[in-house]
Design a protein around this motif. Structure first.
Motif, PDB file in Angstrom:
ATOM      1  N   THR A 179       0.840  -1.193   0.000  1.00  0.00           N
ATOM      2  CA  THR A 179       0.000   0.000   0.000  1.00  0.00           C
ATOM      3  C   THR A 179       0.879   1.248   0.000  1.00  0.00           C
ATOM      4  O   THR A 179       2.048   1.211   0.373  1.00  0.00           O
ATOM      5  N   ASP A 180       0.282   2.354  -0.413  1.00  0.00           N
ATOM      6  CA  ASP A 180       0.992   3.633  -0.501  1.00  0.00           C
ATOM      7  C   ASP A 180       0.016   4.721  -0.100  1.00  0.00           C
ATOM      8  O   ASP A 180      -0.863   5.086  -0.879  1.00  0.00           O
ATOM      9  N   GLU A 181       0.138   5.215   1.115  1.00  0.00           N
ATOM     10  CA  GLU A 181      -0.843   6.181   1.616  1.00  0.00           C
ATOM     11  C   GLU A 181      -0.899   7.442   0.756  1.00  0.00           C
ATOM     12  O   GLU A 181      -1.979   7.977   0.495  1.00  0.00           O
ATOM     13  N   THR A 182       0.244   7.901   0.303  1.00  0.00           N
ATOM     14  CA  THR A 182       0.259   9.126  -0.505  1.00  0.00           C
ATOM     15  C   THR A 182      -0.544   8.947  -1.779  1.00  0.00           C
ATOM     16  O   THR A 182      -1.367   9.808  -2.139  1.00  0.00           O
TER      17      THR A 182
ATOM     18  N   THR B 145      -5.632   9.333  -4.851  1.00  0.00           N
ATOM     19  CA  THR B 145      -6.697   8.656  -5.596  1.00  0.00           C
ATOM     20  C   THR B 145      -8.069   9.091  -5.102  1.00  0.00           C
ATOM     21  O   THR B 145      -8.985   9.355  -5.891  1.00  0.00           O
ATOM     22  N   ILE B 146      -8.234   9.173  -3.783  1.00  0.00           N
ATOM     23  CA  ILE B 146      -9.502   9.653  -3.233  1.00  0.00           C
ATOM     24  C   ILE B 146      -9.738  11.101  -3.655  1.00  0.00           C
ATOM     25  O   ILE B 146     -10.856  11.481  -4.054  1.00  0.00           O
TER      26      ILE B 146
ATOM     27  N   ALA C 144      -7.540   0.993   9.878  1.00  0.00           N
ATOM     28  CA  ALA C 144      -6.661   1.845   9.059  1.00  0.00           C
ATOM     29  C   ALA C 144      -7.408   2.470   7.896  1.00  0.00           C
ATOM     30  O   ALA C 144      -7.135   3.623   7.526  1.00  0.00           O
ATOM     31  N   ASN C 145      -8.360   1.735   7.329  1.00  0.00           N
ATOM     32  CA  ASN C 145      -9.057   2.259   6.168  1.00  0.00           C
ATOM     33  C   ASN C 145      -9.979   3.410   6.535  1.00  0.00           C
ATOM     34  O   ASN C 145     -10.034   4.424   5.836  1.00  0.00           O
ATOM     35  N   GLU C 146     -10.696   3.264   7.637  1.00  0.00           N
ATOM     36  CA  GLU C 146     -11.547   4.364   8.089  1.00  0.00           C
ATOM     37  C   GLU C 146     -10.701   5.597   8.396  1.00  0.00           C
ATOM     38  O   GLU C 146     -11.091   6.727   8.063  1.00  0.00           O
TER      39      GLU C 146
END
Length: 327
Positions: free
Chosen positions: A30-33, A38-39, A60-62
């Motif tokens: 995964t890549d938070e940045t 993307t969101i 983590a997703n919430e």
């Protein structure tokens, strides 16, 4: 981006939503940045429905979705889920539809998402030990308190949907639905949704990526990608299912669209709101282009010829997860 009513209770969402699960779990690195970008791009392009759950991570997703919506909460319809018990330190326990857990989980989700209300709150799986009337009764109380706007169910049977809807109007049912998985057309669920005015949200509308046409071998998956345990991606099942993908790709090429766009356009044509999951902007943009694809009667006939119900081989989950479906 066009919008459509999801169910008959007043909720309106974008024709296509965004499944956020893979941004934090199950599908490799995964890549938070990039996930946040993307969101951000999804909102910029008119997507309003963001789908998450307390069990994706867990938590983590919430938190990721909450971070993405900081300062612009009203830009999105947040859909999250409860019913799979998670301890406060993030350990999964079991299915839990007891009212006291639903309430506790909701308050925890509100904290993680940084909001004072959930737009669409799903029961993630049906707890066979708790009458659905009790669980939905608790959800109804949360609506009355203003903490939840609309309620939904995931992977529920026709009977459970009807029992739940009799307690409090169910706005949406989330089920796996795609050219790879058409079970709800034959078990009474889709007919019940149409009769009761309940919206259908289709998860895994690309067959967990199979229908993208980008997967040619199980070795394409990272070692920590859960699809390595998915029966449809194993052994002879993989080869047979890949034959279906080749046919979908052929039809897509003739229409000058990608296989993903054809598959998503088909789900949209059935009246469902698809929530394809992605953690990259380039795939998001490809998926959203499907909202502009129109399928003719000839297109539908061609698709039906190569991907009818039963064309795909293998269960859609490992046995322990299959046991949680259709409650």
């Amino acid at each position: 981006m066009e919008h459509r009513a999801l169910g008959s209770q007043g909720l309106t969402v974008s024709t296509q939503g965004l499944g956020c699960m893979g941004m934090t779990a199950f599908y490799g690195a995964t890549d938070e940045t990039e996930s946040l970008a993307t969101i951000d791009r999804a909102l910029e392009l008119g997507v309003t429905l963001l789908d998450t759950a307390e069990s994706y991570g867990p938590f983590a997703n919430e938190r990721l979705v909450g971070k993405a919506l900081t300062g612009r909460r009203d830009a999105a319809v947040i859909a999250t889920k409860t019913g799979i018990e998670i301890t406060d330190d993030g350990q999964p326990v079991a299915l839990n539809g007891r009212p006291e857990y639903v309430r506790r989980a909701l308050d925890r989700s509100l904290r993680h998402l940084g909001t004072d209300h959930i737009d669409l709150y799903y029961l993630h799986r049906i707890d066979p030990q708790v009458p659905i009337e009790e669980t939905v009764g608790a959800l109804s109380e949360l609506v009355a308190e203003g903490k939840v706007r609309y309620i939904g169910l995931c992977e529920a049977s026709e009977r459970t949907i009807r029992r739940a809807h009799a307690v409090h109007p169910v706005t949406a049912v989330q089920s796996e639905y795609s050219l790879f998985e058409r079970g709800i057309e034959h078990d009474g669920v889709l007919d019940a949704l149409r009769e009761l005015g309940i919206g259908l949200v289709a998860y895994s509308p690309l067959g967990r990526g199979f229908l993208s046409g980008a997967i040619s071998s199980p070795d394409d998956f990272a070692e920590d990608d859960w699809r390595r345990t998915d029966p449809r991606f194993q052994g002879r099942n993989f080869d047979r299912n890949l034959d279906v993908v080749h046919e979908v790709r052929r039809i897509a090429a003739a229409k000058n669209v990608t296989p993903s766009q054809l598959a998503l356009a088909w789900v949209q044509h059935q009246g469902a709101v698809a929530i394809p999951g992605t953690k990259r902007r380039r795939y998001l943009e490809e998926n959203l282009a499907a909202t502009g694809v129109t399928l003719t009667a000839d297109d539908i006939a061609s698709i039906e010829a190569v991907a009818p119900h039963g064309a795909v081989t293998g269960d859609r989950y490992a046995p322990e997860l299959m046991a949680m479906l259709g409650g």
